[in-house]
Design a protein around this motif. Structure first.
Motif, PDB file in Angstrom:
ATOM      1  N   CYS A 236       3.019   5.471   3.413  1.00 55.46           N
ATOM      2  CA  CYS A 236       1.767   4.728   3.541  1.00 55.46           C
ATOM      3  C   CYS A 236       1.054   5.171   4.816  1.00 55.46           C
ATOM      4  O   CYS A 236       1.643   5.144   5.898  1.00 55.46           O
ATOM      5  CB  CYS A 236       2.072   3.229   3.597  1.00 55.46           C
ATOM      6  SG  CYS A 236       0.624   2.173   3.713  1.00 55.46           S
TER       7      CYS A 236
ATOM      8  N   GLY B  45       0.780  -1.233   0.000  1.00 52.85           N
ATOM      9  CA  GLY B  45       0.000   0.000   0.000  1.00 52.85           C
ATOM     10  C   GLY B  45       0.811   1.282   0.000  1.00 52.85           C
ATOM     11  O   GLY B  45       0.240   2.376  -0.006  1.00 52.85           O
TER      12      GLY B  45
ATOM     13  N   GLU C 208      -4.306   3.117   3.998  1.00 56.47           N
ATOM     14  CA  GLU C 208      -3.803   2.626   2.701  1.00 56.47           C
ATOM     15  C   GLU C 208      -3.117   1.266   2.837  1.00 56.47           C
ATOM     16  O   GLU C 208      -2.915   0.584   1.849  1.00 56.47           O
ATOM     17  CB  GLU C 208      -2.777   3.612   2.121  1.00 56.47           C
ATOM     18  CG  GLU C 208      -3.337   4.971   1.820  1.00 56.47           C
ATOM     19  CD  GLU C 208      -2.264   5.981   1.442  1.00 56.47           C
ATOM     20  OE1 GLU C 208      -2.552   6.833   0.597  1.00 56.47           O
ATOM     21  OE2 GLU C 208      -1.144   5.921   2.004  1.00 56.47           O
TER      22      GLU C 208
ATOM     23  N   LYS D 211      -2.119  -2.407   3.179  1.00 55.23           N
ATOM     24  CA  LYS D 211      -2.718  -3.676   2.730  1.00 55.23           C
ATOM     25  C   LYS D 211      -2.002  -4.800   3.459  1.00 55.23           C
ATOM     26  O   LYS D 211      -0.962  -5.267   3.020  1.00 55.23           O
ATOM     27  CB  LYS D 211      -2.563  -3.823   1.226  1.00 55.23           C
ATOM     28  CG  LYS D 211      -3.245  -2.737   0.433  1.00 55.23           C
ATOM     29  CD  LYS D 211      -2.916  -2.845  -1.032  1.00 55.23           C
ATOM     30  CE  LYS D 211      -3.488  -1.667  -1.775  1.00 55.23           C
ATOM     31  NZ  LYS D 211      -2.978  -1.586  -3.138  1.00 55.23           N
TER      32      LYS D 211
END
Length: 183
Positions: free
Chosen positions: A174, A149, A178, A180
């Motif tokens: 990040c 992300g 955001e 992941k």
């Protein structure tokens, strides 16, 4: 005991025993391992006393977290992660990683380890943003961060020196929303 767990790796606090591990010093003397970590002092054979001083300073810091990466399958010390420049006021921290054991390159260990650290930083320590910097030639590491992300936030043109050439330095960031998580 403090332990972060991923799917392929787990992370423990970096300790004196890691400094004394012959593999660790060998990684820091292996050009293929260190060529993209942007530590010019490691391009020439690194002295164990300099390594010890660096590691001890990081381990004592209140604004750094230094972790040893172990493979889950073999319980083997294979690399390090450093969270540095932790700003407790703005809640931003920077991440750097070294997978020293080449047998584990390309096997998802970096993604797994960074994911475990990022989850800890966001969920437990309350960081709101994580950053990372890398040499433009390290495309595989850029893909690792993007998979988690991170977004490119800036490029410092021809800032790093790599194999006799000046190359770009990529800055990535990040936010928690955001991220992941792979875990």
């Amino acid at each position: 005991m403090f332990r972060l767990k991923g799917k392929k790796s787990y992370l423990l606090p970096f300790e004196e025993k890691h400094i004394e591990d012959p593999d660790y010093l060998n990684w820091l003397r292996d050009y293929d391992v260190i060529k993209t970590i942007n530590r010019l002092d490691y391009v020439t054979p690194v002295n164990i006393n300099d390594v010890r001083e660096y590691c001890n300073n990081v381990m004592k810091s209140k604004n750094d977290i230094f972790l040893a990466i172990y493979s889950s399958d073999e319980n083997k010390f294979i690399g390090t992660i450093r969270v540095n420049n932790i700003n407790w006021y703005t809640r931003i921290a920077d991440i750097g990683i070294l997978i020293g054991c080449k047998d584990y390159w390309g096997k998802g260990i970096a993604t797994d380890s960074i994911g475990a650290v990022a989850k800890y930083l966001f969920d437990i320590l309350g960081m709101r943003k994580l950053t990372a910097g890398l040499m433009d030639v390290n495309k595989s590491m850029q893909r690792v961060f993007e998979k988690l992300g991170f977004k490119v936030e800036g490029v410092m043109r021809k800032t790093d020196r790599f194999e006799g050439e000046y190359i770009d330095h990529i800055y990535m960031g990040c936010f928690k929303d955001e991220f992941k998580s792979e875990i």
